[in-house]
Design a protein around this motif. Structure first.
Motif, PDB file in Angstrom:
ATOM      1  N   ILE A  45      73.816  47.234  54.149  1.00 14.63           N
ATOM      2  CA  ILE A  45      75.172  47.064  53.612  1.00 14.63           C
ATOM      3  C   ILE A  45      76.215  47.215  54.722  1.00 14.63           C
ATOM      4  O   ILE A  45      77.234  46.524  54.730  1.00 14.63           O
ATOM      5  N   THR A  82      90.277  54.294  58.057  1.00 14.83           N
ATOM      6  CA  THR A  82      90.915  54.130  56.746  1.00 14.83           C
ATOM      7  C   THR A  82      90.365  55.114  55.708  1.00 14.83           C
ATOM      8  O   THR A  82      91.114  55.604  54.866  1.00 14.83           O
ATOM      9  N   LEU A  83      89.057  55.418  55.785  1.00 16.16           N
ATOM     10  CA  LEU A  83      88.498  56.377  54.818  1.00 16.16           C
ATOM     11  C   LEU A  83      89.045  57.792  55.058  1.00 16.16           C
ATOM     12  O   LEU A  83      89.316  58.530  54.111  1.00 16.16           O
ATOM     13  N   GLN A 111      80.453  42.993  48.853  1.00 12.23           N
ATOM     14  CA  GLN A 111      79.450  43.886  49.453  1.00 12.23           C
ATOM     15  C   GLN A 111      78.180  43.988  48.611  1.00 12.23           C
ATOM     16  O   GLN A 111      77.159  44.516  49.089  1.00 12.23           O
ATOM     17  N   MET A 126      86.754  54.838  40.694  1.00 11.68           N
ATOM     18  CA  MET A 126      86.779  53.698  41.619  1.00 11.68           C
ATOM     19  C   MET A 126      85.458  52.935  41.591  1.00 11.68           C
ATOM     20  O   MET A 126      85.361  51.835  42.129  1.00 11.68           O
TER      21      MET A 126
HETATM   22  C1  HEM Z   1      84.664  55.760  45.611  1.00 12.55           C
HETATM   23  C2  HEM Z   1      83.847  55.370  46.584  1.00 12.55           C
HETATM   24  C3  HEM Z   1      84.316  54.608  47.797  1.00 12.55           C
HETATM   25  C4  HEM Z   1      85.498  54.662  48.464  1.00 12.55           C
HETATM   26  C5  HEM Z   1      86.700  55.548  48.145  1.00 12.55           C
HETATM   27  C6  HEM Z   1      85.422  53.713  49.563  1.00 12.55           C
HETATM   28  C7  HEM Z   1      86.425  53.476  50.503  1.00 12.55           C
HETATM   29  C8  HEM Z   1      86.406  52.472  51.431  1.00 12.55           C
HETATM   30  C9  HEM Z   1      87.478  52.146  52.344  1.00 12.55           C
HETATM   31  C10 HEM Z   1      88.776  52.925  52.484  1.00 12.55           C
HETATM   32  C11 HEM Z   1      87.118  51.047  53.050  1.00 12.55           C
HETATM   33  C12 HEM Z   1      87.912  50.322  54.158  1.00 12.55           C
HETATM   34  C13 HEM Z   1      89.120  49.558  53.611  1.00 12.55           C
HETATM   35  C14 HEM Z   1      89.738  48.628  54.632  1.00 12.55           C
HETATM   36  O1  HEM Z   1      89.029  48.172  55.545  1.00 12.55           O
HETATM   37  O2  HEM Z   1      90.917  48.304  54.503  1.00 12.55           O
HETATM   38  C15 HEM Z   1      85.790  50.692  52.601  1.00 12.55           C
HETATM   39  C16 HEM Z   1      85.042  49.645  53.110  1.00 12.55           C
HETATM   40  C17 HEM Z   1      83.693  49.509  52.902  1.00 12.55           C
HETATM   41  N1  HEM Z   1      82.916  50.225  52.041  1.00 12.55           N
HETATM   42 FE1  HEM Z   1      83.565  51.613  50.751  1.00 12.55          FE
HETATM   43  N2  HEM Z   1      84.201  53.110  49.533  1.00 12.55           N
HETATM   44  C18 HEM Z   1      83.485  53.643  48.489  1.00 12.55           C
HETATM   45  C19 HEM Z   1      82.192  53.329  48.149  1.00 12.55           C
HETATM   46  C20 HEM Z   1      81.347  52.571  48.899  1.00 12.55           C
HETATM   47  C21 HEM Z   1      79.907  52.467  48.706  1.00 12.55           C
HETATM   48  C22 HEM Z   1      79.132  53.180  47.603  1.00 12.55           C
HETATM   49  C23 HEM Z   1      79.438  51.639  49.671  1.00 12.55           C
HETATM   50  C24 HEM Z   1      78.026  51.211  49.950  1.00 12.55           C
HETATM   51  C25 HEM Z   1      76.965  51.915  49.624  1.00 12.55           C
HETATM   52  C26 HEM Z   1      80.582  51.199  50.450  1.00 12.55           C
HETATM   53  C27 HEM Z   1      80.521  50.293  51.498  1.00 12.55           C
HETATM   54  C28 HEM Z   1      81.618  49.805  52.164  1.00 12.55           C
HETATM   55  C29 HEM Z   1      81.550  48.756  53.166  1.00 12.55           C
HETATM   56  C30 HEM Z   1      80.293  48.008  53.616  1.00 12.55           C
HETATM   57  C31 HEM Z   1      82.862  48.556  53.632  1.00 12.55           C
HETATM   58  C32 HEM Z   1      83.324  47.567  54.716  1.00 12.55           C
HETATM   59  C33 HEM Z   1      83.769  46.292  54.090  1.00 12.55           C
HETATM   60  C34 HEM Z   1      84.125  45.292  55.170  1.00 12.55           C
HETATM   61  O3  HEM Z   1      83.437  45.237  56.199  1.00 12.55           O
HETATM   62  O4  HEM Z   1      85.114  44.543  54.986  1.00 12.55           O
HETATM   63  N3  HEM Z   1      81.708  51.790  49.958  1.00 12.55           N
HETATM   64  N4  HEM Z   1      85.383  51.574  51.623  1.00 12.55           N
END
Ligand code: HEM
Length: 139
Positions: free
Chosen positions: A55, A67-68, A94, A132
């Protein structure tokens, strides 16, 4: 260096929830430095997890870490703006399922344990993130 992303409107509403008020929650997470350690540890564990590696293969980890950290600090009540994209736009391509969502939450719990965050405070943050799921999980 971060890779450019498609243009979007920057807003704290993109963080997906309203922040806790007061300074207590941020203090319970050891401030912004604690938040940074928790996010780094959560992402280190996630990228290294064979169930999640694919992923994150194409992900700009520098941007995700930044950002996180902003998002979690903002939600905990820190005086910081969230500059990232909204959860729906970010995760729509994703292909994340419920099991994968839960695995990432487990890694975050381990990271919060390591930081010494009390369970009560851990659960308060997780309760804010839980809704979320509907924007993150797409299959
Ligand atoms: C409540 C749970 C979650 C929160 C708060 C969260 C938060 C975020 C944030 C802040 C970003 C970046 C935003 C940006 O680039 O502007 C992001 C991207 C991403 N998240 Fe999450 N996420 C969550 C759950 C997950 C889960 C469960 C996965 C995978 C198992 C995941 C995989 C990804 C991936 C792969 C990206 C990058 C997307 C890209 O490359 O454009 N996230 N997430």
């Amino acid at each position: 260096e971060e890779k450019p992303v498609d243009p979007y409107t920057q807003s704290n509403a993109n963080a997906g929830a309203t922040p806790f008020t007061g300074e207590q929650m941020l203090a319970a997470f050891r401030g912004r430095e604690g938040v940074a350690r928790i996010v780094d540890d959560t992402l280190d564990r996630s990228v290294a997890d064979p169930r999640l590696t694919d992923i994150f293969r194409a992900t700009d980890m520098e941007r995700l870490r930044r950002t996180l950290k902003e998002q979690v600090a903002y939600l905990l009540g820190a005086p910081v703006d969230y500059t990232g994209r909204d959860m729906k736009t970010t995760h729509k391509d994703q292909g994340i399922n419920t099991a994968e969502f839960n695995i990432l939450v487990e890694h975050m719990q381990l990271a919060m344990d390591k930081e010494g965050v009390a369970y009560r405070h851990q659960n308060q943050l997780l309760a804010k993130l839980a809704p979320m799921k509907r924007d993150v999980v797409t299959r």
